[in-house]
Scaffold this motif. Structure first.
Motif, PDB file in Angstrom:
ATOM      1  N   TYR A 130       0.831  -1.202   0.261  1.00 41.38           N
ATOM      2  CA  TYR A 130       0.229   0.205  -0.088  1.00 41.38           C
ATOM      3  C   TYR A 130       0.714   0.940  -0.544  1.00 41.38           C
ATOM      4  O   TYR A 130       1.281   1.046   0.519  1.00 41.38           O
ATOM      5  N   ILE A 131       0.638   2.088  -0.953  1.00 37.44           N
ATOM      6  CA  ILE A 131       1.137   3.522  -1.037  1.00 37.44           C
ATOM      7  C   ILE A 131      -0.150   4.690  -0.464  1.00 37.44           C
ATOM      8  O   ILE A 131      -0.661   4.658  -1.133  1.00 37.44           O
ATOM      9  N   GLU A 132       1.066   5.821   0.392  1.00 32.62           N
ATOM     10  CA  GLU A 132       0.022   6.387   0.650  1.00 32.62           C
ATOM     11  C   GLU A 132       0.802   7.960   0.501  1.00 32.62           C
ATOM     12  O   GLU A 132       2.319   7.935   0.969  1.00 32.62           O
ATOM     13  N   ALA A 133       0.470   8.751  -0.740  1.00 31.34           N
ATOM     14  CA  ALA A 133       1.082  10.208  -0.912  1.00 31.34           C
ATOM     15  C   ALA A 133       0.056  11.251  -0.671  1.00 31.34           C
ATOM     16  O   ALA A 133      -1.155  10.847  -0.555  1.00 31.34           O
ATOM     17  N   VAL A 134       0.362  12.271   0.310  1.00 28.36           N
ATOM     18  CA  VAL A 134      -0.180  13.433   0.711  1.00 28.36           C
ATOM     19  C   VAL A 134       0.675  13.972  -0.385  1.00 28.36           C
ATOM     20  O   VAL A 134       1.512  14.356  -0.482  1.00 28.36           O
ATOM     21  N   ILE A 135      -0.567  14.624  -1.369  1.00 25.44           N
ATOM     22  CA  ILE A 135       0.551  15.629  -2.372  1.00 25.44           C
ATOM     23  C   ILE A 135      -0.416  16.393  -2.755  1.00 25.44           C
ATOM     24  O   ILE A 135      -1.624  16.482  -2.369  1.00 25.44           O
TER      25      ILE A 135
ATOM     26  N   GLU B  81      -3.770  19.171  -7.169  1.00 25.77           N
ATOM     27  CA  GLU B  81      -4.667  19.805  -8.857  1.00 25.77           C
ATOM     28  C   GLU B  81      -3.894  18.211  -9.225  1.00 25.77           C
ATOM     29  O   GLU B  81      -4.519  18.138 -10.478  1.00 25.77           O
ATOM     30  N   TYR B  82      -3.682  17.281  -9.106  1.00 29.37           N
ATOM     31  CA  TYR B  82      -4.166  16.340  -8.940  1.00 29.37           C
ATOM     32  C   TYR B  82      -5.198  15.200  -8.416  1.00 29.37           C
ATOM     33  O   TYR B  82      -5.451  13.467  -9.194  1.00 29.37           O
ATOM     34  N   THR B  83      -5.904  15.972  -7.880  1.00 30.43           N
ATOM     35  CA  THR B  83      -7.733  14.802  -8.020  1.00 30.43           C
ATOM     36  C   THR B  83      -8.230  14.881  -8.781  1.00 30.43           C
ATOM     37  O   THR B  83      -8.463  13.583  -9.113  1.00 30.43           O
ATOM     38  N   ASP B  84      -8.175  15.406 -10.551  1.00 26.39           N
ATOM     39  CA  ASP B  84      -8.985  15.127 -11.127  1.00 26.39           C
ATOM     40  C   ASP B  84      -8.266  13.845 -12.044  1.00 26.39           C
ATOM     41  O   ASP B  84      -9.445  12.908 -12.193  1.00 26.39           O
ATOM     42  N   TYR B  85      -7.159  13.771 -12.041  1.00 30.51           N
ATOM     43  CA  TYR B  85      -6.531  12.293 -12.532  1.00 30.51           C
ATOM     44  C   TYR B  85      -6.534  11.366 -11.465  1.00 30.51           C
ATOM     45  O   TYR B  85      -7.112  10.187 -11.965  1.00 30.51           O
ATOM     46  N   PHE B  86      -6.697  11.649 -10.901  1.00 30.88           N
ATOM     47  CA  PHE B  86      -6.888  10.063  -9.042  1.00 30.88           C
ATOM     48  C   PHE B  86      -8.187   9.882  -9.803  1.00 30.88           C
ATOM     49  O   PHE B  86      -8.529   8.576  -9.423  1.00 30.88           O
ATOM     50  N   LYS B  87      -8.858  10.630  -9.874  1.00 26.98           N
ATOM     51  CA  LYS B  87     -11.123  10.444  -9.492  1.00 26.98           C
ATOM     52  C   LYS B  87     -10.615   9.792 -10.441  1.00 26.98           C
ATOM     53  O   LYS B  87     -11.660   9.189 -10.438  1.00 26.98           O
TER      54      LYS B  87
ATOM     55  N   GLN C 179      -7.215   3.671  -4.305  1.00 25.06           N
ATOM     56  CA  GLN C 179      -8.524   2.468  -2.858  1.00 25.06           C
ATOM     57  C   GLN C 179      -9.034   3.580  -2.747  1.00 25.06           C
ATOM     58  O   GLN C 179     -10.075   3.831  -2.610  1.00 25.06           O
ATOM     59  N   THR C 180      -8.601   4.585  -1.819  1.00 25.93           N
ATOM     60  CA  THR C 180      -8.741   5.962  -1.969  1.00 25.93           C
ATOM     61  C   THR C 180      -8.230   7.520  -1.792  1.00 25.93           C
ATOM     62  O   THR C 180      -7.110   7.675  -2.489  1.00 25.93           O
ATOM     63  N   ILE C 181      -9.340   8.636  -1.955  1.00 30.47           N
ATOM     64  CA  ILE C 181      -8.674   9.755  -1.980  1.00 30.47           C
ATOM     65  C   ILE C 181      -9.229  10.508  -1.364  1.00 30.47           C
ATOM     66  O   ILE C 181     -10.601  11.103  -0.901  1.00 30.47           O
TER      67      ILE C 181
ATOM     68  N   ILE D 162      -3.519  16.341  -0.810  1.00 27.55           N
ATOM     69  CA  ILE D 162      -5.059  15.124  -1.489  1.00 27.55           C
ATOM     70  C   ILE D 162      -3.725  13.661  -0.586  1.00 27.55           C
ATOM     71  O   ILE D 162      -2.885  14.498  -0.692  1.00 27.55           O
ATOM     72  N   SER D 163      -4.683  12.871   0.158  1.00 25.40           N
ATOM     73  CA  SER D 163      -3.852  11.992   0.191  1.00 25.40           C
ATOM     74  C   SER D 163      -4.838  10.505  -0.694  1.00 25.40           C
ATOM     75  O   SER D 163      -5.989  10.613  -0.592  1.00 25.40           O
TER      76      SER D 163
END
Length: 163
Positions: free
Chosen positions: A42-47, A50-56, A86-88, A95-96
């Motif tokens: 599992y990778i959790e990254a706080v970024i 601006e990357y919200t739309d991409y990951f969604k 998995q989650t945003i 965002i995490s």
């Protein structure tokens, strides 16, 4: 279970026959080896937000992302992983993103690709050994040939919906 500090995260995106590496600046992050039979990480990254739309979009499409991660220190070798979102979680300024991951490229493949590249460059035996040790010590990223091969292999397998 083992937990490590996430040092860097890069997206590996297909571009024709090649793979482009896009570094995502992280504010903080962890990577967890679950040490289970499925070899799940599992990778959790706080970024940045601006990357919200991409990951969604990736999450909505139930897509997969090929990433390169470095843990603990910039001096460690990178690990290529195939992931899904998995989650945003929205935070106040960032965002995490939680990614479930599996290793996509084993260390032996990396070593083999570094060696093949050096042989193709025409090094003699002594030069080859010296340059091989130098490249392995300073390996901050996978050889481009290894990234291209693994991306093509994952895409052709049909097992993953690469975004």
């Amino acid at each position: 279970m083992k937990t490590f500090k996430l040092y860097s995260l890069s997206l590996l995106e297909g571009n024709g026959e090649c793979v482009d590496q896009k570094l995502i600046p992280i504010q903080d992050g962890l990577i967890v080896n679950m040490e289970n039979k499925n070899q799940t990480w599992y990778i959790e990254a706080v970024i940045s937000k601006e990357y919200t739309d991409y990951f969604k979009k990736v999450k909505e499409k139930k897509g997969h992302i090929l990433v390169d991660v470095i843990i603990t220190s910039k001096d460690n070798h990178p690990a290529a992983m195939i992931t899904n979102v998995q989650t945003i979680t929205e935070l106040s300024n960032n965002i995490s993103v939680l990614l479930e991951a599996k290793l996509a490229l084993k260390r032996d493949v990396i070593i083999e690709d570094v060696l093949k590249d050096l042989v193709n460059e025409g090094y003699s035996e002594e030069q080859l050994l010296a340059e091989f040790h130098n490249k392995m010590e300073n390996l901050a990223a996978h050889p481009q040939s290894a990234l291209n091969t693994i991306y093509r292999s994952i895409k052709e397998s049909g097992d993953y919906n690469l975004q």
